[in-house]
Write a protein that holds these residues in place. Structure first.
Motif, PDB file in Angstrom:
ATOM      1  N   ARG A  33       0.777  -1.625 -21.156  1.00 48.36           N
ATOM      2  CA  ARG A  33      -0.670  -1.727 -21.348  1.00 48.36           C
ATOM      3  C   ARG A  33      -1.115  -3.021 -20.674  1.00 48.36           C
ATOM      4  O   ARG A  33      -0.854  -4.120 -21.174  1.00 48.36           O
ATOM      5  N   ILE A  34      -1.755  -2.883 -19.523  1.00 47.65           N
ATOM      6  CA  ILE A  34      -2.149  -4.022 -18.701  1.00 47.65           C
ATOM      7  C   ILE A  34      -3.674  -4.090 -18.668  1.00 47.65           C
ATOM      8  O   ILE A  34      -4.338  -3.126 -18.262  1.00 47.65           O
ATOM      9  N   TYR A  35      -4.210  -5.208 -19.119  1.00 46.21           N
ATOM     10  CA  TYR A  35      -5.662  -5.367 -19.200  1.00 46.21           C
ATOM     11  C   TYR A  35      -6.161  -6.269 -18.071  1.00 46.21           C
ATOM     12  O   TYR A  35      -5.741  -7.426 -17.945  1.00 46.21           O
ATOM     13  N   LEU A  36      -7.047  -5.722 -17.263  1.00 48.46           N
ATOM     14  CA  LEU A  36      -7.667  -6.477 -16.170  1.00 48.46           C
ATOM     15  C   LEU A  36      -9.131  -6.734 -16.514  1.00 48.46           C
ATOM     16  O   LEU A  36      -9.820  -5.857 -17.045  1.00 48.46           O
ATOM     17  N   THR A  37      -9.594  -7.924 -16.208  1.00 47.00           N
ATOM     18  CA  THR A  37     -11.015  -8.238 -16.352  1.00 47.00           C
ATOM     19  C   THR A  37     -11.662  -8.167 -14.980  1.00 47.00           C
ATOM     20  O   THR A  37     -11.182  -8.771 -14.023  1.00 47.00           O
ATOM     21  N   ILE A  38     -12.732  -7.402 -14.884  1.00 43.76           N
ATOM     22  CA  ILE A  38     -13.465  -7.245 -13.623  1.00 43.76           C
ATOM     23  C   ILE A  38     -14.859  -7.823 -13.808  1.00 43.76           C
ATOM     24  O   ILE A  38     -15.601  -7.397 -14.697  1.00 43.76           O
ATOM     25  N   ILE A  39     -15.209  -8.800 -12.989  1.00 41.50           N
ATOM     26  CA  ILE A  39     -16.519  -9.436 -13.090  1.00 41.50           C
ATOM     27  C   ILE A  39     -17.352  -9.069 -11.859  1.00 41.50           C
ATOM     28  O   ILE A  39     -16.950  -9.333 -10.721  1.00 41.50           O
ATOM     29  N   LEU A  40     -18.476  -8.460 -12.102  1.00 42.93           N
ATOM     30  CA  LEU A  40     -19.396  -8.087 -11.032  1.00 42.93           C
ATOM     31  C   LEU A  40     -20.509  -9.122 -10.975  1.00 42.93           C
ATOM     32  O   LEU A  40     -21.231  -9.315 -11.948  1.00 42.93           O
ATOM     33  N   SER A  41     -20.652  -9.768  -9.836  1.00 46.52           N
ATOM     34  CA  SER A  41     -21.653 -10.827  -9.703  1.00 46.52           C
ATOM     35  C   SER A  41     -22.374 -10.729  -8.365  1.00 46.52           C
ATOM     36  O   SER A  41     -21.737 -10.561  -7.317  1.00 46.52           O
ATOM     37  N   GLU A  42     -23.684 -10.814  -8.397  1.00 44.20           N
ATOM     38  CA  GLU A  42     -24.460 -10.803  -7.156  1.00 44.20           C
ATOM     39  C   GLU A  42     -24.144 -12.016  -6.298  1.00 44.20           C
ATOM     40  O   GLU A  42     -24.295 -11.983  -5.084  1.00 44.20           O
ATOM     41  N   LYS A  43     -23.683 -13.075  -6.925  1.00 41.27           N
ATOM     42  CA  LYS A  43     -23.361 -14.302  -6.207  1.00 41.27           C
ATOM     43  C   LYS A  43     -22.256 -14.073  -5.187  1.00 41.27           C
ATOM     44  O   LYS A  43     -22.260 -14.654  -4.099  1.00 41.27           O
ATOM     45  N   ASP A  44     -21.285 -13.201  -5.522  1.00 40.16           N
ATOM     46  CA  ASP A  44     -20.146 -12.975  -4.625  1.00 40.16           C
ATOM     47  C   ASP A  44     -20.572 -12.370  -3.298  1.00 40.16           C
ATOM     48  O   ASP A  44     -19.910 -12.551  -2.283  1.00 40.16           O
ATOM     49  N   SER A  45     -21.657 -11.620  -3.304  1.00 33.90           N
ATOM     50  CA  SER A  45     -22.129 -11.010  -2.056  1.00 33.90           C
ATOM     51  C   SER A  45     -23.323 -11.783  -1.484  1.00 33.90           C
ATOM     52  O   SER A  45     -24.064 -11.245  -0.666  1.00 33.90           O
ATOM     53  N   LYS A  46     -23.487 -13.006  -1.946  1.00 39.08           N
ATOM     54  CA  LYS A  46     -24.608 -13.844  -1.522  1.00 39.08           C
ATOM     55  C   LYS A  46     -25.939 -13.152  -1.811  1.00 39.08           C
ATOM     56  O   LYS A  46     -26.881 -13.196  -1.008  1.00 39.08           O
ATOM     57  N   ASN A  47     -25.975 -12.486  -2.976  1.00 40.75           N
ATOM     58  CA  ASN A  47     -27.170 -11.790  -3.465  1.00 40.75           C
ATOM     59  C   ASN A  47     -27.613 -10.628  -2.578  1.00 40.75           C
ATOM     60  O   ASN A  47     -28.750 -10.162  -2.670  1.00 40.75           O
ATOM     61  N   LYS A  48     -26.696 -10.141  -1.717  1.00 33.72           N
ATOM     62  CA  LYS A  48     -27.031  -9.015  -0.846  1.00 33.72           C
ATOM     63  C   LYS A  48     -26.807  -7.667  -1.535  1.00 33.72           C
ATOM     64  O   LYS A  48     -27.420  -6.673  -1.161  1.00 33.72           O
TER      65      LYS A  48
END
Length: 233
Positions: free
Chosen positions: A43-58
């Motif tokens: 049982r492997i738990y991954l955290t995924i963070i979605l951020s507009e900052k990573d795409s330079k708000n594109k």
């Protein structure tokens, strides 16, 4: 009333003393034993963070969400069973509050069952401009059953040790008169890795054959230990 209480306490203390004395008066042998094993986490738990900052708000968070869902589905992930949204409050200041710059973001927890699937998720999401993927923790689903099995082996080992110590002097080991479980409960700590982050990997080129990352998680150490006293007959 006080006399009755005093009499009860005296009788109770006398009974305890008699039990202890009878226990000590018996010839016995005391042994300790420990057994352990390593198991691969399932049982492997991954955290995924979605951020507009990573795409330079594109790219909006909503678009990233759709990309993530599509990619995970294509990898055979059951979104209803394996994906859940996290409370972002604990991560908000750490990742997304830069002075007055507040970035729209969402955080998800994804459960996978083997390292190969985890590597496919990491590579697949990276190619969808989602690179904030963290290993949260690893667990073993049959831990409780394994603990009981190890405890059984530990007490048998303790008795075997007792026999090895008494048989050379012509004595026999009888029934157990005391067993104490010293098994610890911090099993999954060996598999915890909250600080690991995978990011900045190169994207695959068009028509490039996918090769899973060579990811291998540390095995989880599980152990059980007992102390036991056996009659000497």
């Amino acid at each position: 009333m006080k006399k009755q209480s005093l009499l009860f306490f005296t009788l109770f203390s006398t009974a305890l003393f008699a039990q202890e004395k009878n226990f000590i008066d018996q010839p016995f042998i005391e042994t300790a034993a420990k057994v352990d094993t390593l198991v691969s986490p399932d049982r492997i738990y991954l955290t995924i963070i979605l951020s507009e900052k990573d795409s330079k708000n594109k790219i909006s968070v909503e678009e990233l969400e759709n990309k993530m869902a599509s990619k995970l589905t294509s990898l055979g992930i059951d979104l209803k069973k394996q994906l859940s949204m996290q409370d972002l409050a604990s991560n908000f200041k750490k990742y997304f509050l830069k002075q007055q710059d507040i970035v729209k973001a969402k955080s998800y927890s994804l459960l996978v069952y083997d390292a190969q699937t985890a590597s496919k998720v990491i590579v697949g999401l990276e190619n969808e401009s989602i690179s904030n993927v963290y290993l949260d923790r690893t667990e073993y689903s049959k831990l409780e059953e394994l603990k009981l099995d190890l405890k059984s082996k530990a007490i048998l080992k303790a008795k075997t040790i007792a026999k090895a110590m008494t048989e050379p002097i012509g004595q026999k080991v009888g029934s157990a008169i005391y067993i104490s479980d010293h098994t610890t409960s911090n099993y999954g700590l060996a598999g915890a890795a909250p600080g690991i982050v995978v990011r900045g990997m190169s994207k695959m080129k068009v028509n490039e054959t996918y090769q899973p990352l060579d990811i291998e998680f540390d095995k989880i150490n599980v152990e059980a230990s007992v102390n036991a006293k056996f009659k000497i007959e």
